[in-house]
Design an enzyme around this catalytic site. Structure first.
Site, PDB file in Angstrom:
ATOM      1  N   ALA A  33       0.768  -1.315   0.025  1.00  0.00           N
ATOM      2  CA  ALA A  33       0.016   0.173   0.027  1.00  0.00           C
ATOM      3  C   ALA A  33       0.957   1.104  -0.006  1.00  0.00           C
ATOM      4  O   ALA A  33       2.207   1.391   0.303  1.00  0.00           O
ATOM      5  CB  ALA A  33      -0.965  -0.016   1.122  1.00  0.00           C
ATOM      6  N   ASN A  34       0.056   2.368  -0.287  1.00  0.00           N
ATOM      7  CA  ASN A  34       0.785   3.887  -0.099  1.00  0.00           C
ATOM      8  C   ASN A  34       0.512   4.454   1.251  1.00  0.00           C
ATOM      9  O   ASN A  34      -0.719   4.003   1.729  1.00  0.00           O
ATOM     10  CB  ASN A  34       0.434   4.488  -1.271  1.00  0.00           C
ATOM     11  CG  ASN A  34       1.560   4.183  -2.315  1.00  0.00           C
ATOM     12  OD1 ASN A  34       2.067   3.685  -2.611  1.00  0.00           O
ATOM     13  ND2 ASN A  34       1.094   5.295  -3.336  1.00  0.00           N
ATOM     14  N   ARG A  35       1.198   5.468   1.632  1.00  0.00           N
ATOM     15  CA  ARG A  35       0.680   6.126   2.876  1.00  0.00           C
ATOM     16  C   ARG A  35      -0.309   7.219   2.199  1.00  0.00           C
ATOM     17  O   ARG A  35       0.119   7.924   1.466  1.00  0.00           O
ATOM     18  CB  ARG A  35       1.741   6.854   3.360  1.00  0.00           C
ATOM     19  CG  ARG A  35       2.623   6.120   4.311  1.00  0.00           C
ATOM     20  CD  ARG A  35       3.719   6.815   5.077  1.00  0.00           C
ATOM     21  NE  ARG A  35       4.754   6.054   5.408  1.00  0.00           N
ATOM     22  CZ  ARG A  35       4.812   5.243   6.636  1.00  0.00           C
ATOM     23  NH1 ARG A  35       3.683   5.080   7.127  1.00  0.00           N
ATOM     24  NH2 ARG A  35       5.738   4.566   6.981  1.00  0.00           N
TER      25      ARG A  35
END
Ligand code: CTP
Ligand code: CA
Length: 229
Positions: A33-35
């Site tokens: 995932a990305n932040r």
């Protein structure tokens, strides 16, 4: 309905917004995932709705509450976000505020991956995800009139944003500095530069809500100008 500072509204317009991160599964219990808090995308959805638009918000997983009056599609992967975005067309404005994972696991394990005895390293093959912004911005009958992307950068912000503007075919890129020392990531404030073919505008620091109102006001004006042209 709140008109923008310039007296323009978004009544009768459909605004499509992507928000939040995407989750790309590796196995049933793990993901890439990305932040992203989703705060900026959700602020844009609220602002567009307050200006009278019909709003479709396509959101990856966030902790944010639903926005009354905004049609929200909740997705996990980039592939699902793209499908939902294409399914929501036609739109007058598309704003891609999501932090889409650039890569997904090339193959998704059906069972939880287990470590081997003594194993000290693991390589994971990744496959490139589709680019939602570039897909929406590609020329065609269903291209939204105004396509806006974001560029969160940690260095040479404007150069990177200009490169993204032309590579993706967007009309505007909202560029912001997300270096750890700015404290922008996950926070409520932002300081952006609006990058378009006609140049770069430096906007002062403001809240993500204020930025959303200002950007949608500019979008409303641009739509009006394009219609008169
Ligand atoms: N974006 C998208 N789909 C992707 C990747 C990015 O829609 N698969 C959109 C983002 O929502 C954002 C813009 O493209 O509006 C720029 O995202 P960014 O991650 O900064 O750009 P990338 O092209 O992925 O470049 P980088 O290598 O810097 O991550
Ligand atoms: Ca990226």
């Amino acid at each position: 309905v709140l008109p923008s500072a310039q007296g323009t509204s978004l009544v009768g317009r459909h605004v499509l917004i992507t928000s939040g991160p995407t989750y790309e599964p590796i196995d049933p219990v793990r993901y890439i995932a990305n932040r992203s808090s989703g705060k900026q995308g959700h602020a844009l959805a609220r602002a567009a709705k307050d200006m009278g638009a019909r709003v479709t918000l396509i959101s990856g997983p966030t902790h944010l509450p639903d926005i009354p009056g905004v049609t929200t599609a909740k997705v996990e992967t980039a592939a699902d976000m793209l499908d939902a975005a294409l399914g929501a067309l036609p739109a007058d404005v598309a704003i891609c505020a999501a932090a889409v994972a650039d890569w997904r696991a090339a193959t998704q394990a059906m069972e939880k991956l287990k470590k081997e005895e003594g194993q000290t390293a693991l390589s994971l093959a990744l496959a490139r995800n589709p680019d939602i912004l570039a897909t929406l911005a590609a020329p065609g009958a269903r291209r939204p009139t105004l396509v806006i992307g974001f560029a969160a950068e940690t260095e040479t912000i404007i150069t990177h944003a200009q490169e993204k503007l032309s590579r993706k075919g967007a009309d505007w890129i909202v560029a912001n500095d997300v270096s750890p020392d700015t404290g922008i990531m996950g926070g409520d404030r932002t300081e952006v530069h609006l990058v378009s073919a006609s140049g770069v505008e430096d906007w002062p620091a403001m809240s993500k809500d204020e930025m959303a109102v200002k950007l949608l006001g500019r979008a409303a004006e641009a739509l009006q100008t394009m219609q008169l042209a």
